[in-house]
Design a protein around this motif. Structure first.
Motif, PDB file in Angstrom:
ATOM      1  N   PHE A 189      37.025   7.498  -3.385  1.00 46.77           N
ATOM      2  CA  PHE A 189      36.855   6.383  -2.454  1.00 46.77           C
ATOM      3  C   PHE A 189      36.089   6.782  -1.206  1.00 46.77           C
ATOM      4  N   LEU A 190      36.291   8.026  -0.769  1.00 46.48           N
ATOM      5  CA  LEU A 190      35.514   8.458   0.396  1.00 46.48           C
ATOM      6  C   LEU A 190      34.029   8.502   0.057  1.00 46.48           C
ATOM      7  N   VAL A 191      33.725   8.871  -1.172  1.00 37.05           N
ATOM      8  CA  VAL A 191      32.311   8.886  -1.548  1.00 37.05           C
ATOM      9  C   VAL A 191      31.776   7.458  -1.695  1.00 37.05           C
ATOM     10  N   PHE A 192      32.592   6.576  -2.232  1.00 39.80           N
ATOM     11  CA  PHE A 192      32.214   5.160  -2.257  1.00 39.80           C
ATOM     12  C   PHE A 192      31.902   4.680  -0.844  1.00 39.80           C
ATOM     13  N   ARG A 193      32.801   5.034   0.074  1.00 40.07           N
ATOM     14  CA  ARG A 193      32.622   4.665   1.492  1.00 40.07           C
ATOM     15  C   ARG A 193      31.320   5.226   2.050  1.00 40.07           C
ATOM     16  N   THR A 194      31.073   6.494   1.768  1.00 42.42           N
ATOM     17  CA  THR A 194      29.876   7.151   2.277  1.00 42.42           C
ATOM     18  C   THR A 194      28.620   6.530   1.682  1.00 42.42           C
ATOM     19  N   ASN A 195      28.648   6.291   0.373  1.00 39.39           N
ATOM     20  CA  ASN A 195      27.487   5.679  -0.262  1.00 39.39           C
ATOM     21  C   ASN A 195      27.190   4.318   0.334  1.00 39.39           C
ATOM     22  N   THR A 196      28.239   3.544   0.531  1.00 35.00           N
ATOM     23  CA  THR A 196      28.058   2.203   1.073  1.00 35.00           C
ATOM     24  C   THR A 196      27.442   2.266   2.465  1.00 35.00           C
ATOM     25  N   ALA A 197      27.996   3.147   3.300  1.00 38.08           N
ATOM     26  CA  ALA A 197      27.477   3.260   4.665  1.00 38.08           C
ATOM     27  C   ALA A 197      26.035   3.752   4.647  1.00 38.08           C
ATOM     28  N   TYR A 198      25.786   4.760   3.827  1.00 35.65           N
ATOM     29  CA  TYR A 198      24.435   5.325   3.783  1.00 35.65           C
ATOM     30  C   TYR A 198      23.425   4.313   3.237  1.00 35.65           C
ATOM     31  N   ASP A 199      23.840   3.550   2.229  1.00 34.41           N
ATOM     32  CA  ASP A 199      22.929   2.545   1.665  1.00 34.41           C
ATOM     33  C   ASP A 199      22.538   1.498   2.704  1.00 34.41           C
ATOM     34  N   ARG A 200      23.504   1.121   3.529  1.00 36.08           N
ATOM     35  CA  ARG A 200      23.200   0.166   4.592  1.00 36.08           C
ATOM     36  C   ARG A 200      22.200   0.757   5.575  1.00 36.08           C
ATOM     37  N   TRP A 201      22.442   2.012   5.939  1.00 36.70           N
ATOM     38  CA  TRP A 201      21.579   2.704   6.887  1.00 36.70           C
ATOM     39  C   TRP A 201      20.159   2.819   6.317  1.00 36.70           C
ATOM     40  N   TRP A 202      20.092   3.243   5.082  1.00 40.17           N
ATOM     41  CA  TRP A 202      18.788   3.453   4.441  1.00 40.17           C
ATOM     42  C   TRP A 202      18.083   2.124   4.170  1.00 40.17           C
ATOM     43  N   GLU A 203      18.853   1.089   3.839  1.00 46.61           N
ATOM     44  CA  GLU A 203      18.221  -0.225   3.667  1.00 46.61           C
ATOM     45  C   GLU A 203      17.640  -0.700   4.998  1.00 46.61           C
ATOM     46  N   GLY A 204      18.394  -0.482   6.080  1.00 42.02           N
ATOM     47  CA  GLY A 204      17.866  -0.809   7.409  1.00 42.02           C
ATOM     48  C   GLY A 204      16.558  -0.073   7.660  1.00 42.02           C
ATOM     49  N   ARG A 205      16.546   1.203   7.297  1.00 43.05           N
ATOM     50  CA  ARG A 205      15.326   1.981   7.503  1.00 43.05           C
ATOM     51  C   ARG A 205      14.170   1.459   6.656  1.00 43.05           C
ATOM     52  N   ARG A 206      14.474   1.103   5.399  1.00 45.50           N
ATOM     53  CA  ARG A 206      13.428   0.568   4.550  1.00 45.50           C
ATOM     54  C   ARG A 206      12.870  -0.738   5.122  1.00 45.50           C
ATOM     55  N   MET A 207      13.753  -1.565   5.683  1.00 46.56           N
ATOM     56  CA  MET A 207      13.294  -2.822   6.257  1.00 46.56           C
ATOM     57  C   MET A 207      12.341  -2.559   7.415  1.00 46.56           C
ATOM     58  N   TRP A 208      12.683  -1.571   8.243  1.00 45.23           N
ATOM     59  CA  TRP A 208      11.788  -1.283   9.364  1.00 45.23           C
ATOM     60  C   TRP A 208      10.519  -0.573   8.921  1.00 45.23           C
ATOM     61  N   GLY A 209      10.624   0.170   7.838  1.00 44.30           N
ATOM     62  CA  GLY A 209       9.388   0.698   7.238  1.00 44.30           C
ATOM     63  C   GLY A 209       8.521  -0.444   6.729  1.00 44.30           C
ATOM     64  N   GLY A 210       9.186  -1.448   6.136  1.00 41.73           N
ATOM     65  CA  GLY A 210       8.452  -2.634   5.685  1.00 41.73           C
ATOM     66  C   GLY A 210       7.810  -3.351   6.856  1.00 41.73           C
ATOM     67  N   MET A 211       8.495  -3.334   8.003  1.00 45.85           N
ATOM     68  CA  MET A 211       7.936  -3.970   9.194  1.00 45.85           C
ATOM     69  C   MET A 211       6.647  -3.258   9.607  1.00 45.85           C
ATOM     70  N   VAL A 212       6.678  -1.935   9.579  1.00 41.16           N
ATOM     71  CA  VAL A 212       5.461  -1.169   9.885  1.00 41.16           C
ATOM     72  C   VAL A 212       4.336  -1.584   8.932  1.00 41.16           C
TER      73      VAL A 212
END
Lengths: 292, 292, 292, 292, 292
Positions: free
Chosen positions: D71-94
């Motif tokens: 479950f901790l890894v599920f938690r980590t994956n979820t948090a990281y995916d959100r972070w990385w999706e945010g980054r991808r969105m801002w990369g898309g903005m660029v």
């Protein structure tokens, strides 16, 4: 597909799996119970082995248990992903047929009954043809012929859904050449026709491609080795308790593989398969409501 | 690719893996059995070590077993994803060729035999060229020349599938300039030609890019260290039972890596490889049925 | 990137990792071996502790081992995904440049040498500029100037690949205004130019965004805590066998992290990095073959 | 976001996490240390319990440890995916801003300073408005007014970035109606404007949607139960060594959850947050270089 | 959906789950506590069994614990993915409605109040109809009739959102035929209308497709078998401590399944469900601000 209430624990815990799973599961478990009883008898009562004589191999089963567990989850994920991809494709079919019907309805004047009627028959025909093409072959009784030649023409072609899609592509281009559909509308309509073929192809891909032969073999070999050696891990320590333990573990491990076998080919008519007949019926209803 | 019945447990449990896996697997397991027998003999009968003298390292193997299991699943996922992506790309090839053929068939009048014939030859040519380009190089015998110069012209180019795609791009643009294909139809046809190149490129990517060198080394090093130290984890506790235990664990762990090696390069002619010849043949059949 | 045979176990098991991994790995393992030897000596020979005096903490290491294993796989997946995404982007670069070149070749008449030549230089220029922009900055020697002003003009701009892409956008629009490229062709060409910028941006994103600082800290702290406390889990039970055990476990755990560090930044010139120079060269060759 | 060298192990192992993690972590660990000391004292010195009296519950902690780890890894994956999706969105903005600027620059003649200037201000304005809209609300000081009415007009609207995008949509369509942008160019420009809205919406989705309440509760409850019962698993076996063991395990488990809390909301100004200010600045610089 | 502070550990650890989870969880745990108390009494005090008489089955529970843990995470991932996909679809709804409104606003002159007003009502109508169609059926009170016939016309159709989308498709095509919207603008507007249908279809897919029946059964059967046999794993070793251990493990395992049941159907009005009413309201507000 069977409809069920996911919150009814009682039914879900005590009902049996589908018949197909059961016909393999029960004999296998019965064999495992008999096998481990015989083994316990030989080791405990015949040779009278004790812990000091035979060190149980439970440490090995612990080591392998992790690897086996991970592979069963790999197996489950793979089977589920195929099932869910199949579902997404049919969801896409619902979407694309709706979109296409709406676009046709918006492009053609309300009084153009002939064309509207033609598409209101051909779109569901395509869907029904794709559905049965994923099973045993197109059932002509399910199709609605827009004209007299349609069925005979279709019979001449090996790949029926391709033919139906071809006819739609053609009809749209004829309307375009006749200026009943403008170039801009053609571009918009093209997206949906493209989707039709892509969705059909994705379903064929799932149907025609089992997971690689070696993985299939590996998982089955691994489960077999694991449960066949399992009694040696418990016998001198737990005595005849070994028999129910082996039975339970076999039940849990074999179930995963048997369920996965059933899920991974989602276009049949099993209780776990996708409700293709319902979806095709729903599409037909939707398309007719939109176009007529 | 071999066709098999995923529900035939008996065959899957007892049949051997592909020859390529076996040629590495058997010698390795034979070595491990011999090595652990010798080690058992030396420790148990020569030095007469007991549990009190040598504490087994099973705790270390437990700790590492989890990490190893997770890495084997990482390895399996990676190999399977490559295999499945390869399959999706060829499924995309089926879709795009169908779409392209249908669009060409819809754009051109039925009596334009020349153009239809040309595309009915060139679309399969592209697919066959891509297929063999992923193996040892394009086989000209598989191609159908639409005219006399085609084969000689093709030989002058290093990247054959690129050339064939170029010719199709060109032909479509000539039809456009000759007003046989309208601008709106050009936009629709362009999508499929773009897909052709994208799908080919994705296959080349899978073929030309093994997983990173360091990971490949790491997994192999890890398995080696694990099984070579494994007898020390059982020897003073389980005696000569250590030999079959090490054999079984080696079989399970090495198999994963060897199967992964075979799956991850899916464009060859192994029993686990994708049925590219069948798919290319099916595409040819489909395209000809649509266009002719 | 180094080329290797994934089936050569012998080489892969016994060769060393890249120099960068080794410069951190060996000192760390040497330290761990020294540290656990000293600790064993102090506890076993100086204080003469026995199992009865000091209960090993192996249960704690078992508990944490699972969590640590899962995090190392999270780390590996993250690093590998970045590497593979980088590879997909460069595969996309291959595809888009081919598509763009084919479309330009199909739009422009064969005898229009000037334009063809210009694009045959500028497309590779863009690719080479992107490649070096991901490293230390654009190397002008790698670019082919289509005219005299090009290099000087380029020097005035901070972001070189942007400038080259801008020039291509402009040229295509000039051809459009001059009616050498029609509106429909413009729409088709635009897709590829858009891809160029998107692919470049995705590579810049991977390059400029390490994984979150806290995760990087967490994994390193966790590995450190785990291996530094590991001797306490074995010392009173396994005696001096603790030293090689700690060495092996440290080797396995530290390797994962060190390899991940190397993989996750895939645009350099390491043995694990993507073969950007080869890919750029291949693109240049392809584009020239198509356009000239 | 803090810049760091991922290969500097020393700093990463010994530096503290961000202040926000620390303000929860230290008190919690201090409490756990105190609590387990008291518990050890009561059980070992007051009631003088021995192994024979109180069997440690370590087996339960082993069973639950696996589930908790997953479950901790599920938690980590979820948090990281959100972070990385945010980054991808801002990369898309660029990417989208670059593409849009290049297309505008290519469509409009070089001497059309008025329009170029307008877009060179409005594109960055959109980006800066999106950025602060994800935080506390648009800061007008960051925007460049293209004309006098702009700021006052903007203040009348609740959703500022929507307004700015609307103005760009409008301006492009006015240029289209004035024949300064052709229909084909309009189609190409539209893709980027659509991307602007999609990227902004994706960021708003991440910001406004925490992971489901029940999962958040579950993970926290689980960690709490696990560490609060942990001393009972060690106390009669390991004596006062229980205290540092509980401290270490608490540190490892709580850290995961606390870091995940910080990562999953990536648009703030923490050391783990995305460098939105830098990205927005870079976009501004790029756009101006392209358009002016 | 309930709003909460993810960093408030105290509340999250001690608050109860949603009522629906609780109504199943408490009785189940109460039963498990009673059952294991009775079992302990019978085995320990009635039959006076000791470790020597009955070897605990904890090794079996360890083996199965890993597999169970992995399946619970599979279950959690599946449920969460459905929830998050639902959220992404509604995020897409926000984006597409904004885009569509902006495009309509840019295409139509500011003084065309009639058309602007019509779309400002119909876009939110579509969203509200989709929302309630995912629940119990469209609520006419939530819709704004753009003219007198609208509601009565809508009542004649079975699938309300389809009808509303059809009307928008039609209206746009009428504007196109009336030359108020150009062909190029039609192509751009079409993308958003297509998105509307695709997003709606994806939500319907999630709502109408529970995870396969056999997996649902399997996970529940597995949990049941696991906790019902759990006391046998502890009873002769831990005595009456077995009761709280079984209670805690049951709490942890049952919670996962019960939460997953709640999350996986995200379109209701539970505390874990998506805030559809808020989103639909926000869309309405946005669309009106853009268009009016």
């Amino acid at each position: 597909m069977v409809m069920y209430n996911p919150k009814n624990w009682f039914a879900l815990v005590f009902h049996a799996y589908s018949r197909r799973v059961m016909t393999t599961l029960w004999p296998a478990i019965a064999f495992m119970l008999a096998y481990s009883t015989v083994l316990c008898y030989i080791m405990l009562d015949y040779f009278k082995l004790h812990l000091a004589d035979f060190q149980p191999t439970i440490a090995m089963h612990s080591l392998l248990g992790i690897v086996l567990g991970l592979f069963l989850v790999f197996r489950t994920n793979t089977a589920y992903d195929r099932w869910w991809e199949g579902r997404r494709m049919w969801g896409g079919m619902v979407n694309s047929t709706r979109n296409f019907a709406m676009k046709v309805a918006a492009c053609l004047p309300t009084e153009n009954h002939e064309e509207r009627d033609w598409f209101a028959k051909m779109i569901p025909n395509f869907v029904f043809a794709v559905k049965e093409n994923l099973r045993n072959g197109v059932q002509f009784a399910e199709l609605e012929a827009p004209d007299d030649k349609f069925i005979n023409d279709l019979k001449r072609f090996k790949h029926k859904p391709n033919r139906i899609a071809s006819l739609m592509y053609k009809r749209i281009n004829e309307l375009y050449r006749a200026n009943k559909v403008s170039g801009d509308q053609l571009i918009n309509l093209d997206k949906e026709l493209k989707d039709f073929i892509d969705l059909m192809g994705a379903c064929e891909r799932i149907k025609n491609t089992p997971i690689p032969y070696s993985y299939m073999m590996y998982v089955k070999k691994f489960i077999f080795i694991y449960i066949i050696t399992l009694p040696f891990g418990f016998v001198t320590q737990s005595g005849y308790m070994t028999v129910p333990i082996v039975g339970l573990v076999s039940f849990v491990l074999l179930s995963v593989e048997l369920i996965a076998e059933e899920i991974e080919d989602p276009f049949g008519r099993d209780i776990n398969d996708l409700p293709l007949d319902d979806l095709a019926g729903k599409i037909k209803e939707n398309v007719k409501e939109i176009l007529l």
